[in-house]
Design a protein around this motif. Structure first.
Motif, PDB file in Angstrom:
ATOM      1  N   LYS A  99       0.834  -1.205   0.000  1.00 48.62           N
ATOM      2  CA  LYS A  99       0.000   0.000   0.000  1.00 48.62           C
ATOM      3  C   LYS A  99       0.871   1.259   0.000  1.00 48.62           C
ATOM      4  O   LYS A  99       2.068   1.193   0.303  1.00 48.62           O
ATOM      5  CB  LYS A  99      -0.864   0.025   1.272  1.00 48.62           C
ATOM      6  CG  LYS A  99      -1.702  -1.228   1.485  1.00 48.62           C
ATOM      7  CD  LYS A  99      -2.711  -1.037   2.600  1.00 48.62           C
ATOM      8  CE  LYS A  99      -2.082  -1.048   3.976  1.00 48.62           C
ATOM      9  NZ  LYS A  99      -3.089  -0.950   5.059  1.00 48.62           N
ATOM     10  N   ASP A 100       0.242   2.392  -0.275  1.00 47.33           N
ATOM     11  CA  ASP A 100       0.948   3.680  -0.181  1.00 47.33           C
ATOM     12  C   ASP A 100       0.837   4.260   1.232  1.00 47.33           C
ATOM     13  O   ASP A 100       1.382   5.322   1.505  1.00 47.33           O
ATOM     14  CB  ASP A 100       0.371   4.688  -1.190  1.00 47.33           C
ATOM     15  CG  ASP A 100       0.800   4.380  -2.625  1.00 47.33           C
ATOM     16  OD1 ASP A 100       1.677   3.511  -2.809  1.00 47.33           O
ATOM     17  OD2 ASP A 100       0.266   5.014  -3.550  1.00 47.33           O
ATOM     18  N   ASP A 101       0.119   3.569   2.115  1.00 50.68           N
ATOM     19  CA  ASP A 101      -0.054   4.071   3.486  1.00 50.68           C
ATOM     20  C   ASP A 101       1.278   4.054   4.224  1.00 50.68           C
ATOM     21  O   ASP A 101       2.040   3.091   4.119  1.00 50.68           O
ATOM     22  CB  ASP A 101      -1.015   3.167   4.289  1.00 50.68           C
ATOM     23  CG  ASP A 101      -2.407   3.125   3.690  1.00 50.68           C
ATOM     24  OD1 ASP A 101      -2.652   3.854   2.722  1.00 50.68           O
ATOM     25  OD2 ASP A 101      -3.229   2.343   4.202  1.00 50.68           O
ATOM     26  N   ALA A 102       1.495   5.121   4.979  1.00 44.52           N
ATOM     27  CA  ALA A 102       2.707   5.189   5.801  1.00 44.52           C
ATOM     28  C   ALA A 102       2.309   5.489   7.235  1.00 44.52           C
ATOM     29  O   ALA A 102       1.385   6.268   7.484  1.00 44.52           O
ATOM     30  CB  ALA A 102       3.624   6.286   5.280  1.00 44.52           C
ATOM     31  N   THR A 103       2.991   4.841   8.166  1.00 40.15           N
ATOM     32  CA  THR A 103       2.776   5.158   9.576  1.00 40.15           C
ATOM     33  C   THR A 103       4.137   5.298  10.246  1.00 40.15           C
ATOM     34  O   THR A 103       5.136   4.803   9.736  1.00 40.15           O
ATOM     35  CB  THR A 103       1.982   4.055  10.323  1.00 40.15           C
ATOM     36  OG1 THR A 103       2.776   2.871  10.341  1.00 40.15           O
ATOM     37  CG2 THR A 103       0.644   3.767   9.677  1.00 40.15           C
ATOM     38  N   ALA A 104       4.133   5.986  11.361  1.00 39.76           N
ATOM     39  CA  ALA A 104       5.367   6.094  12.154  1.00 39.76           C
ATOM     40  C   ALA A 104       4.978   6.211  13.613  1.00 39.76           C
ATOM     41  O   ALA A 104       3.807   6.450  13.920  1.00 39.76           O
ATOM     42  CB  ALA A 104       6.170   7.315  11.722  1.00 39.76           C
ATOM     43  N   PHE A 105       5.956   6.034  14.479  1.00 38.26           N
ATOM     44  CA  PHE A 105       5.755   6.129  15.923  1.00 38.26           C
ATOM     45  C   PHE A 105       4.620   5.199  16.354  1.00 38.26           C
ATOM     46  O   PHE A 105       3.654   5.617  16.977  1.00 38.26           O
ATOM     47  CB  PHE A 105       5.502   7.581  16.350  1.00 38.26           C
ATOM     48  CG  PHE A 105       6.486   8.540  15.718  1.00 38.26           C
ATOM     49  CD1 PHE A 105       7.857   8.380  15.920  1.00 38.26           C
ATOM     50  CD2 PHE A 105       6.057   9.556  14.874  1.00 38.26           C
ATOM     51  CE1 PHE A 105       8.764   9.241  15.307  1.00 38.26           C
ATOM     52  CE2 PHE A 105       6.965  10.422  14.264  1.00 38.26           C
ATOM     53  CZ  PHE A 105       8.322  10.263  14.484  1.00 38.26           C
ATOM     54  N   ASN A 106       4.761   3.929  15.949  1.00 36.55           N
ATOM     55  CA  ASN A 106       3.813   2.877  16.325  1.00 36.55           C
ATOM     56  C   ASN A 106       2.374   3.251  15.949  1.00 36.55           C
ATOM     57  O   ASN A 106       1.438   3.032  16.719  1.00 36.55           O
ATOM     58  CB  ASN A 106       3.941   2.553  17.821  1.00 36.55           C
ATOM     59  CG  ASN A 106       3.380   1.188  18.178  1.00 36.55           C
ATOM     60  OD1 ASN A 106       3.137   0.357  17.295  1.00 36.55           O
ATOM     61  ND2 ASN A 106       3.147   0.948  19.456  1.00 36.55           N
ATOM     62  N   GLY A 107       2.206   3.834  14.752  1.00 32.74           N
ATOM     63  CA  GLY A 107       0.869   4.099  14.239  1.00 32.74           C
ATOM     64  C   GLY A 107       0.308   5.456  14.610  1.00 32.74           C
ATOM     65  O   GLY A 107      -0.759   5.847  14.137  1.00 32.74           O
ATOM     66  N   LEU A 108       1.022   6.208  15.464  1.00 35.42           N
ATOM     67  CA  LEU A 108       0.538   7.521  15.909  1.00 35.42           C
ATOM     68  C   LEU A 108       0.464   8.512  14.750  1.00 35.42           C
ATOM     69  O   LEU A 108      -0.458   9.315  14.665  1.00 35.42           O
ATOM     70  CB  LEU A 108       1.483   8.083  16.984  1.00 35.42           C
ATOM     71  CG  LEU A 108       0.894   8.298  18.373  1.00 35.42           C
ATOM     72  CD1 LEU A 108       0.179   7.056  18.881  1.00 35.42           C
ATOM     73  CD2 LEU A 108       1.978   8.724  19.354  1.00 35.42           C
ATOM     74  N   LYS A 109       1.470   8.469  13.872  1.00 39.13           N
ATOM     75  CA  LYS A 109       1.508   9.368  12.707  1.00 39.13           C
ATOM     76  C   LYS A 109       1.101   8.554  11.489  1.00 39.13           C
ATOM     77  O   LYS A 109       1.638   7.473  11.251  1.00 39.13           O
ATOM     78  CB  LYS A 109       2.933   9.903  12.547  1.00 39.13           C
ATOM     79  CG  LYS A 109       3.128  10.878  11.402  1.00 39.13           C
ATOM     80  CD  LYS A 109       4.595  11.332  11.368  1.00 39.13           C
ATOM     81  CE  LYS A 109       4.903  12.108  10.120  1.00 39.13           C
ATOM     82  NZ  LYS A 109       4.391  13.490  10.173  1.00 39.13           N
TER      83      LYS A 109
END
Ligand code: ADP
Ligand code: UDP
Length: 237
Positions: A29-39
């Motif tokens: 997917k093009d989805d991005a997350t960071a900081f354990n899903g927070l961002k």
């Protein structure tokens, strides 16, 4: 090979069953997350790049004796892989201080280590992927001593091979995360992905960040960075 039911939707990929119980289709997917899903956000075109890049790099590793889950790239975003039971460890190798290492030990980013560091985290989002050592992994029966030794050897070999490949592209491999899994017969293979989502990649000359840190740190130029490393890799490989 056709996709059947979706088994799992993660932060960056979807995983589908196929008619073969030993094989899965992963869809990037093009989805991005960071900081354990927070961002959360989108990096347009990331899925296509990560799919291609991970496959190119895993094919290269296979050639050099590292068993991987890769079977066949199906299209832009989808790849057929061997189904594994994931060893719930995030295996991190570092060549240069950055990210959580720099934060944890209160040092600047960019210190070049004399030798790579090998690090494990417990792959558990609810607990925030806590750092662990081999003894902790053994105590929790996440892997056997033999598996841990093999995982360490594979991870350090991946580091050596990937540093060589990236150096030839004018890119410094700062650190990366690997996941390993077990086939039905217990064989340990490299699984998941190798991409700018899971590696820190710096331009060798300018030290410009060409990876997910641009997203994590709101630096802009995220898509351009992913495209840049991908084009350097395809020109080289
Ligand atoms: P996350 O679960 O961290 O949100 P992803 O969005 O990348 O991550 O989802 C992919 C999931 O598929 C991960 O949980 C990963 O451990 C798992 N996985 C990767 N390769 C394989 C494989 N060959 N067989 C089974 N599971 C896999
Ligand atoms: N990493 C990853 N998934 C994670 C945690 C880390 O792919 O859940 C990668 C990250 O991209 C970097 C390396 O592992 O290349 C080391 O990450 P670090 O421990 O510094 O953590 P972060 O700064 O990402 O919190």
């Amino acid at each position: 090979m056709e996709k059947k039911e979706m088994l799992y939707e993660g932060k960056a990929k979807k995983v589908y069953a196929t008619e073969d119980p030993q094989q899965l289709i992963v869809s990037y997917k093009d989805d991005a997350t960071a900081f354990n899903g927070l961002k959360k956000g989108t990096i347009t075109g990331k899925g296509v790049i990560n799919n291609r890049m991970s496959n190119l790099l895993m094919a290269r590793l296979e050639k050099d004796g590292i068993p991987t889950h890769l079977i066949k790239e199906l299209n832009d975003r989808e790849t057929l892989v061997k189904k594994v039971s994931i060893v719930p460890l995030e295996v991190i190798v570092r060549n240069i201080s950055a990210g959580s290492f720099a934060k944890r030990y209160g040092v600047e980013e960019g210190i070049v280590f004399d030798q790579p560091t090998f690090e494990l985290s417990y792959k558990n989002d609810d607990l925030g992927d806590p750092l662990m050592n081999d003894d902790h992994a053994l105590a929790l029966k996440l892997a056997t001593p033999e598996e841990l030794a093999l995982i360490r050897r594979y991870a350090l070999t991946v580091d050596k091979l990937m540093q060589e490949v990236w150096a030839e592209c004018g890119v410094t491999l700062v650190d990366f995360k690997l996941e390993f899994g077990r086939l039905d017969d217990g064989t340990i293979v490299l699984a998941d992905e190798i991409s700018p989502d899971t590696c820190r990649l710096w331009d060798s000359e300018t030290h410009e960040k060409l990876d997910k840190d641009r997203f994590r740190r709101d630096m802009g130029g995220v898509e351009a960075a992913y495209e840049q490393v991908m084009s350097r890799l395809t020109q080289h490989l």
